[in-house]
Design an enzyme around this catalytic site. Structure first.
Site, mmCIF file in Angstrom:
data_model
loop_
_atom_site.group_PDB
_atom_site.id
_atom_site.type_symbol
_atom_site.label_atom_id
_atom_site.label_comp_id
_atom_site.label_asym_id
_atom_site.label_seq_id
_atom_site.Cartn_x
_atom_site.Cartn_y
_atom_site.Cartn_z
ATOM 1 C CG ASN A 111 7.126 -2.417 0.597
ATOM 2 O OD1 ASN A 111 6.712 -1.338 0.990
ATOM 3 N ND2 ASN A 111 7.143 -3.490 1.362
ATOM 4 N N GLY A 124 14.252 -7.898 -5.409
ATOM 5 C CA GLY A 124 15.022 -8.920 -6.110
ATOM 6 C C GLY A 124 14.314 -10.238 -6.238
ATOM 7 C CD GLU A 152 17.252 -9.396 -3.071
ATOM 8 O OE1 GLU A 152 16.971 -8.572 -3.954
ATOM 9 O OE2 GLU A 152 16.402 -9.930 -2.336
#
Length: 498
Positions: A378, A382, A288
């Site tokens: 948070n 992904g 990512e």
């Protein structure tokens, strides 16, 4: 500068001040903004919206790729400008607002946001705010340091506001591979069979008539917080590298391994940096985020190609990369996150996924998002996209923290993001547990013996033994399963006080 960065003549009269651009926003709008892990995000428009929200009642639903930089999320939250936020954030002020119930937060797999928008399962986007390096002759957009969900926002939004960032060299053209899957039920195969395959456009095609405003900025991305490897992260990296070396000896992997994915943060960075002095070579990434360690491994000749959705690096690494783009141009690519994170490609490429846990339990269930079961940290990001579909799904965390008053290996996790079925290997600074092919009782014993801090091992073994006496496929003592969390809340430690 305007002439150079806006190559479509009829768009030049759309240049305006930030204050004029902010006037397009109305209360209760849905806004899609570029940005993925503090890269390629709105630098001035959303900040100006926060200032406007201090003076009038205006709240938006904000969608992005992932987290924003320059405290933008915090400024919006503090000003009361956010009604709902998705799919990821890392800001302390926003986090507190979410946990207080003042901002609604949708914690979403990063591969899914674009899909849900295209399928009309989310509200339509009113305004897209997209950072670009320049606008090409056909009106298409040359992005900066991330792709994220920008292509989807630009396609589906009713109006588009462009931030042209002159801090990004125009030579960034060509780093992006913009591919849009067809809508259901006519979707075709995504023809990527190796991380280096490029299958799309170099720019985002848009209808120029939707562009209502163009503002100029010259702010760089917020630098990534890079912490030097410490004793714990170094130990975790060593356990993983030893595991990989053993897999090579067994013939399960080669010295090139499989494409790597690693989450953001100091643990992931330390693990990747461990490859620098290893015997592994010609490595690739299908991930990512490209972090400092990505470029360090490229410079060391260890990493031959890296595919991701953003470049999120320290200030030093930022200068190194963007002052030497030609050096890295043929070694990296940035894609939309519904491509970088798409489950089918992760499975096809056989990605080795390494992600961070907040805690995991004796059966391998992982909590990566919540503190004490209810307070968001948070978000899942992904990690779920990769964990369930990876060739190897590895989760890492420290065995204990806060002067060993908190164990990160527990009887039962307080929140489940990744079930035991999605987890192959667990690693702490104490050791590594390979859970493949093990039944729940075998998994529990392996985890207790290999991953638990010595201060908690005896008590955790006692819990498991007594649970087994009671029976069950996955033995538990429900009256004690969360006792460690309750003890911490009441006494400040998970240890039994005698």
């Amino acid at each position: 500068m305007t002439v150079e960065r806006i190559k479509l003549e009829r768009l030049k009269d759309k240049v305006m001040t930030v204050q004029e651009a902010v006037d397009f926003f109305e209360n209760d709008m849905v806004v899609g903004a570029s940005g993925f892990t503090k890269a390629g995000d709105s630098k001035v428009v959303l900040e100006a919206l926060a200032e406007r929200a201090k003076k009038e009642d205006i709240k938006i639903t904000l969608m992005t790729g992932a987290s924003l930089g320059h405290d933008t999320d915090g400024k919006l939250a503090a000003a009361g400008a956010l009604k709902k936020r998705m799919p990821f954030q890392v800001d302390r002020t926003l986090r507190n607002k979410i946990n207080a119930g003042e901002v609604l937060f949708i914690d979403q797999h990063l591969s899914e946001s674009a899909e849900l928008l295209h399928n009309k399962n989310l509200p339509a986007v009113d305004i897209a705010v997209i950072e670009v390096a320049y606008i090409d002759r056909d009106g298409s957009l040359v992005l900066t340091t991330s792709v994220g969900n920008s292509a989807t926002f630009a396609e589906l939004a009713e109006k588009i506001i462009i931030e042209i960032n002159t801090a990004i060299p125009m030579e960034v053209y060509g780093l992006h591979d913009i591919y849009k899957p067809e809508n259901y039920p006519h979707r075709n195969v995504i023809p990527i069979v190796a991380p280096w395959n490029k299958i799309g456009r170099k720019t985002i095609s848009v209808n120029p008539d939707k562009i209502v405003g163009i503002v100029f900025t010259d702010k760089k991305d917020s630098p990534a917080d890079i912490a030097e490897p410490d004793a714990k992260t170094t130990a975790i990296a060593a356990h993983i590298l030893n595991f990989f070396e053993n897999e090579v000896q067994l013939g399960h992997l080669t010295d090139r391994l499989q494409p790597l994915q690693a989450g953001i943060g100091k643990v992931a960075n330390a693990v990747l940096m461990g490859f620098k002095n290893s015997n592994f070579y010609d490595l690739t990434m299908f991930s990512e985020v490209l972090q400092d360690s990505t470029f360090d491994l490229i410079d060391a000749g260890k990493l031959s190609f890296a595919s991701a959705s953003s470049i999120t690096v320290s200030e030093e690494c930022y200068e190194r990369v963007f002052n030497n783009l030609q050096r890295y141009r043929d070694k990296i690519v940035l894609r939309p996150q519904n491509i970088s994170n798409t489950p089918g490609l992760i499975r096809r490429l056989g990605v080795i996924a390494i992600n961070t846990a907040i805690e995991f339990d004796i059966y391998g269930n992982v909590n990566s998002t919540h503190i004490a079961g209810s307070k968001i940290m948070n978000g899942i990001g992904g990690s779920g996209d990769f964990a369930r579909n990876a060739y190897l799904s590895i989760f890492v965390t420290q065995a204990a923290s806060k002067n060993n008053t908190i164990s990160h290996v527990l009887p039962m996790v307080s929140h489940v993001d990744h079930t035991e079925h999605d987890v192959d290997v667990l690693v702490t600074d104490i050791g590594l547990a390979d859970l493949r092919g093990l039944a729940p009782r075998e998994r529990a014993q392996k985890i207790i013996e290999n991953c638990v801090h010595p201060d908690f091992r005896t008590e955790l073994q006692s819990y498991f033994d007594r649970a087994c006496d009671r029976g069950g496929h996955t033995p538990h003592l429900l009256e004690e399963a969360f006792s460690w969390h309750l003890r911490l809340a009441e006494t400040g430690t998970m240890k039994k006080l005698t």
